[in-house]
Scaffold this motif. Structure first.
Motif, PDB file in Angstrom:
ATOM      1  N   ARG A  44       4.927  -1.563   9.258  1.00 45.72           N
ATOM      2  CA  ARG A  44       4.828  -1.448   7.792  1.00 45.72           C
ATOM      3  C   ARG A  44       3.481  -0.914   7.348  1.00 45.72           C
ATOM      4  NH1 ARG A  44       9.528  -2.952   9.788  1.00 45.72           N
ATOM      5  NH2 ARG A  44      11.094  -3.260   8.153  1.00 45.72           N
ATOM      6  N   VAL A  45       2.416  -1.319   8.047  1.00 45.70           N
ATOM      7  CA  VAL A  45       1.093  -0.790   7.697  1.00 45.70           C
ATOM      8  C   VAL A  45       1.040   0.712   7.975  1.00 45.70           C
ATOM      9  CG1 VAL A  45      -1.361  -0.831   8.312  1.00 45.70           C
ATOM     10  CG2 VAL A  45      -0.128  -2.974   7.994  1.00 45.70           C
ATOM     11  N   SER A  46       1.616   1.136   9.110  1.00 51.04           N
ATOM     12  CA  SER A  46       1.642   2.563   9.438  1.00 51.04           C
ATOM     13  C   SER A  46       2.478   3.347   8.426  1.00 51.04           C
ATOM     14  CB  SER A  46       2.207   2.771  10.853  1.00 51.04           C
ATOM     15  OG  SER A  46       1.402   2.130  11.804  1.00 51.04           O
ATOM     16  N   GLY A  47       3.539   2.718   7.944  1.00 48.75           N
ATOM     17  CA  GLY A  47       4.419   3.419   6.998  1.00 48.75           C
ATOM     18  C   GLY A  47       4.238   2.974   5.561  1.00 48.75           C
ATOM     19  N   MET A  48       3.021   2.534   5.206  1.00 55.92           N
ATOM     20  CA  MET A  48       2.771   2.002   3.860  1.00 55.92           C
ATOM     21  C   MET A  48       3.069   3.016   2.759  1.00 55.92           C
ATOM     22  SD  MET A  48       2.082  -0.731   2.288  1.00 55.92           S
ATOM     23  CE  MET A  48       1.455  -1.784   3.600  1.00 55.92           C
ATOM     24  N   LYS A  49       2.838   4.287   3.062  1.00 59.41           N
ATOM     25  CA  LYS A  49       3.096   5.310   2.051  1.00 59.41           C
ATOM     26  C   LYS A  49       4.583   5.338   1.670  1.00 59.41           C
ATOM     27  CE  LYS A  49       0.879   9.190   2.335  1.00 59.41           C
ATOM     28  NZ  LYS A  49       0.417  10.525   2.795  1.00 59.41           N
ATOM     29  N   ILE A  50       5.446   5.223   2.680  1.00 58.56           N
ATOM     30  CA  ILE A  50       6.891   5.207   2.425  1.00 58.56           C
ATOM     31  C   ILE A  50       7.282   3.937   1.681  1.00 58.56           C
ATOM     32  CG2 ILE A  50       9.171   5.215   3.500  1.00 58.56           C
ATOM     33  CD1 ILE A  50       7.689   7.867   3.672  1.00 58.56           C
ATOM     34  N   VAL A  51       6.674   2.816   2.071  1.00 66.95           N
ATOM     35  CA  VAL A  51       6.961   1.536   1.410  1.00 66.95           C
ATOM     36  C   VAL A  51       6.688   1.637  -0.085  1.00 66.95           C
ATOM     37  CG1 VAL A  51       6.244  -0.877   1.196  1.00 66.95           C
ATOM     38  CG2 VAL A  51       6.582   0.116   3.456  1.00 66.95           C
ATOM     39  N   GLN A  52       5.529   2.190  -0.429  1.00 72.20           N
ATOM     40  CA  GLN A  52       5.149   2.286  -1.838  1.00 72.20           C
ATOM     41  C   GLN A  52       5.902   3.398  -2.565  1.00 72.20           C
ATOM     42  OE1 GLN A  52       0.874   2.526  -2.109  1.00 72.20           O
ATOM     43  NE2 GLN A  52       0.569   0.477  -1.256  1.00 72.20           N
ATOM     44  N   LEU A  53       6.161   4.491  -1.843  1.00 72.01           N
ATOM     45  CA  LEU A  53       6.854   5.619  -2.456  1.00 72.01           C
ATOM     46  C   LEU A  53       8.262   5.246  -2.907  1.00 72.01           C
ATOM     47  CD1 LEU A  53       6.514   8.668  -3.048  1.00 72.01           C
ATOM     48  CD2 LEU A  53       7.589   9.118  -0.846  1.00 72.01           C
ATOM     49  N   PHE A  54       8.917   4.375  -2.118  1.00 72.91           N
ATOM     50  CA  PHE A  54      10.283   3.978  -2.443  1.00 72.91           C
ATOM     51  C   PHE A  54      10.359   2.570  -3.043  1.00 72.91           C
ATOM     52  CE2 PHE A  54      10.915   7.441   0.504  1.00 72.91           C
ATOM     53  CZ  PHE A  54      12.018   8.098  -0.020  1.00 72.91           C
ATOM     54  N   ASN A  55       9.209   2.089  -3.559  1.00 72.33           N
ATOM     55  CA  ASN A  55       9.159   0.803  -4.273  1.00 72.33           C
ATOM     56  C   ASN A  55       9.765  -0.349  -3.465  1.00 72.33           C
ATOM     57  OD1 ASN A  55       7.980   1.859  -6.662  1.00 72.33           O
ATOM     58  ND2 ASN A  55       9.983   2.706  -7.227  1.00 72.33           N
ATOM     59  N   GLU A 105       9.944  -5.623   1.300  1.00 70.68           N
ATOM     60  CA  GLU A 105       9.185  -5.815   2.537  1.00 70.68           C
ATOM     61  C   GLU A 105       8.462  -7.159   2.535  1.00 70.68           C
ATOM     62  OE1 GLU A 105       9.636  -4.140   5.027  1.00 70.68           O
ATOM     63  OE2 GLU A 105      10.582  -2.357   4.210  1.00 70.68           O
ATOM     64  N   TYR A 106       8.009  -7.594   1.361  1.00 69.47           N
ATOM     65  CA  TYR A 106       7.355  -8.903   1.265  1.00 69.47           C
ATOM     66  C   TYR A 106       8.367 -10.010   1.596  1.00 69.47           C
ATOM     67  CZ  TYR A 106       4.919 -12.965  -0.590  1.00 69.47           C
ATOM     68  OH  TYR A 106       4.325 -14.198  -0.724  1.00 69.47           O
ATOM     69  N   LYS A 107       9.598  -9.840   1.109  1.00 69.98           N
ATOM     70  CA  LYS A 107      10.645 -10.824   1.390  1.00 69.98           C
ATOM     71  C   LYS A 107      10.961 -10.858   2.879  1.00 69.98           C
ATOM     72  CE  LYS A 107      15.427 -12.009   0.184  1.00 69.98           C
ATOM     73  NZ  LYS A 107      16.639 -11.584  -0.566  1.00 69.98           N
ATOM     74  N   ASN A 108      11.043  -9.656   3.507  1.00 70.55           N
ATOM     75  CA  ASN A 108      11.306  -9.589   4.948  1.00 70.55           C
ATOM     76  C   ASN A 108      10.172 -10.224   5.744  1.00 70.55           C
ATOM     77  OD1 ASN A 108      13.685  -8.235   4.454  1.00 70.55           O
ATOM     78  ND2 ASN A 108      12.788  -6.194   4.713  1.00 70.55           N
ATOM     79  N   PHE A 109       8.930  -9.934   5.304  1.00 71.06           N
ATOM     80  CA  PHE A 109       7.763 -10.507   5.988  1.00 71.06           C
ATOM     81  C   PHE A 109       7.749 -12.023   5.854  1.00 71.06           C
ATOM     82  CE2 PHE A 109       3.367 -12.041   5.843  1.00 71.06           C
ATOM     83  CZ  PHE A 109       2.924 -11.629   7.096  1.00 71.06           C
TER      84      PHE A 109
END
Length: 587
Positions: free
Chosen positions: A211-222, A227-231
């Motif tokens: 998730r840290v590596s793909g943070m841009k995608i996480v934020q781009l797609f809201n 992800e917080y729930k999954n974590f």
């Protein structure tokens, strides 16, 4: 390798871990001798105390009392010194072993096939190489040697008890099986718990890293809330695994403490009655010595339970590490030809290949590239273009067919010499968190002057000098300080500096700005002159000058020829060309 979760002690894993000790025999011997000395010094204390009480308390011999107190102090000091040597050497040995294990594991992983990394979690591999191996250090320093020392101490105490008063010794030893049984149950439960902890820790590491590596995608797609729930769910599983461990601790130690206290009470009761009884040889000093030795007997047992958990965690970690060690995922490196350079004749003959069994990506393709030629490969996404690059470099093994360079199968060349003669510029450029210079030379013996000369030859020296600190500019992790176009330019220079016999460009201009594309196009024209080159591209404008264009579709070669010939044929390539230029005009 199966995980023997039901066993409190895995002899096979233990034997493999102990195999790493052979390089440190002297340290192992010192630790072992220290453990024996600790056991002997431990039982000397209560025996000395008994003698002092029974001899000097009644006789009121102050001189004798002082002398024996000094002797007891010397024994205590000796025990402290021996324990220091024991703890230091045991832990040093542990960290020396994990240094060796980590080096061996990393070297093993460096030679894995790409298919292994395609299907393995990066987070789990990091956990194996870092966290699990760190736990193995505790296996030696805090587990194995500590348990041996405690067992020797217990053995010495039991022998001393039987020698002094076998009746009081039997009272103490009657309780011992109860604690041993409770300890065994505790160990079995703890091994299952620690296996779950390691599994959840690996899942947590993998999730966070991805998730840290793909943070841009996480934020781009809201996806922040998702992800917080999954974590939260994964983190909660990790917490539950540890809570189960704490629960077992909370049950075991109070039970052992109660049994120990009852045993001390029985010793005082029985010893007291023996002292009162007529004709008994039992003394007050002996009773006090037995109370002291009972503590010395049960305290190591409690500690052994705790240390055995450390031992088990080390073996669980060892199981996971050995799973990686036992993974046979290496390219068959039996080639003996050490190529100093290639003429550049490349040939594919009826090559079949599949990443997943029975799902062919290449379906019997054949083509050749003559020395000095530039061959372009085009086609829709998934046609198999990039797969060809992976196969030339032997990142994967083909299912059938022959791939040859200079009329010799690539299997006949050593992997190192094969890859040293083939330079690849990928679409997704990976840069290390180092200077531009280090990312270009990759620790090869190439001077800064040579790099600058090469950069000037292909026209990107001015771009590099425009950056802060020029060639010493640190691009940070994965090159995040540079744009995609700038990263491509660095990768292009890296390939050029390696002076390859074969140059491969994989979609090198598919996602960059027009200025960077022009720089790369100029550089491409320069370094592909009279050199074997393979260019894979979506943009057909970049391959017009290629000697041969190979058109692929669904793992097959459907057309090949020059740009002009293929347009004239009005086939697949013509349709691709028309679609691209219509799209360009529309945009």
């Amino acid at each position: 390798m199966s995980n023997t979760t039901g066993k409190a002690f895995d002899a096979r894993i233990f034997k493999r871990l102990m195999g790493f000790v052979k390089n440190y025999r002297t340290q192992f011997l010192v630790a072992s001798v220290s453990a024996i000395l600790l056991a002997l010094l431990a039982v000397a204390r209560p025996k000395l105390l008994q003698y002092i009480i029974d001899t000097f308390f009644e006789s009121k011999d102050k001189t004798g009392l002082l002398n024996y107190v000094l002797i007891m102090a010397a024994v205590l000091l000796g025990e402290v010194l021996v324990r220091f040597v024991f703890i230091f050497i045991a832990n040093k040995l542990g960290y020396s072993i994990i240094k060796d294990m980590r080096m061996k594991l990393y070297k093993h992983m460096l030679n894995f096939k790409m298919s292994y990394f395609d299907t393995s979690s990066v987070g789990k591999l990091v956990t194996r190489a870092v966290t699990d191996i760190e736990q193995i250090a505790n296996f030696f320093g805090q587990g194995f040697f500590m348990i041996i020392a405690d067992l020797l101490t217990m053995l010495a105490v039991i022998i001393m008890m039987l020698f002094m008063n076998w009746k009081m010794a039997l009272i103490t030893l009657t309780v011992l099986p109860v604690i041993v049984y409770a300890t065994k149950l505790f160990q079995l439960k703890m091994k299952a718990s620690f296996k779950e902890i390691r599994e959840q820790a690996a899942n947590l590491n993998g999730f966070v890293q991805e998730r840290v590596s793909g943070m841009k995608i996480v934020q781009l797609f809201n996806r922040e809330k998702i992800e917080y729930k999954n974590f939260k769910e994964i983190n909660n599983k990790h917490k539950k695994a540890w809570v189960n461990t704490v629960m077992y601790y909370s049950i075991f130690f109070p039970v052992v403490e109660i049994i120990t206290s009852v045993t001390v009470g029985l010793i005082v009761w029985f010893g007291g009655f023996q002292i009162i009884a007529e004709g008994s040889n039992t003394t007050a000093g002996e009773v006090i010595a037995f109370v002291m030795m009972s503590e010395m007997l049960f305290r190591p047992l409690r500690q052994i339970a705790d240390k055995f958990n450390t031992l088990q965690m080390g073996m669980v970690a060892g199981t996971r590490v050995f799973e990686v060690f036992d993974t046979e995922s290496h390219i068959d490196a039996t080639g003996t030809i050490d190529a100093k350079g290639f003429n550049g004749h490349i040939q594919f003959e009826n090559v079949h290949f599949s990443y997943i069994e029975n799902e062919e990506v290449l379906k019997g393709i054949s083509f050749k590239v003559n020395p000095g030629e530039t061959v372009a490969i085009v086609g829709a996404t998934g046609a198999g273009k990039s797969t060809i690059i992976n196969l030339i470099n032997r990142f994967y093994e083909i299912d059938s067919g022959i791939i040859s360079v200079d009329n010799k199968s690539i299997n006949e060349y050593t992997l190192e010499s094969l890859r040293a003669n083939v330079a690849v510029v990928l679409q997704d450029v990976f840069l290390f968190s180092e200077s531009i210079y280090n990312n270009i030379v990759l620790n090869k013996e190439v001077s800064l002057d040579e790099v600058q000369k090469a950069a000037k030859e292909i026209g990107i020296h001015d771009f590099i000098m425009s950056l802060p600190e020029g060639y010493n500019y640190n691009v940070k992790e994965r090159g995040v300080m540079l744009s995609s176009g700038q990263r491509q330019l660095i990768a292009f220079l890296r390939a050029y500096v390696s002076n390859p016999s074969v140059l491969i460009l994989d979609e090198a201009t598919s996602s960059i700005d027009s200025y960077s594309e022009q720089l790369i196009q100029n550089a491409t024209d320069k370094i592909t002159q009279n050199q074997t080159s393979i260019i894979i591209a979506h943009r057909l404008t970049t391959i017009k000058k290629a000697d041969t264009i190979i058109v692929m579709d669904k793992g097959l070669i459907v057309e090949q020829g020059s740009h002009a010939e293929l347009l004239k044929n009005k086939g697949y390539y013509h349709n691709l060309h028309e679609m691209q230029f219509k799209h360009a005009e529309a945009s």
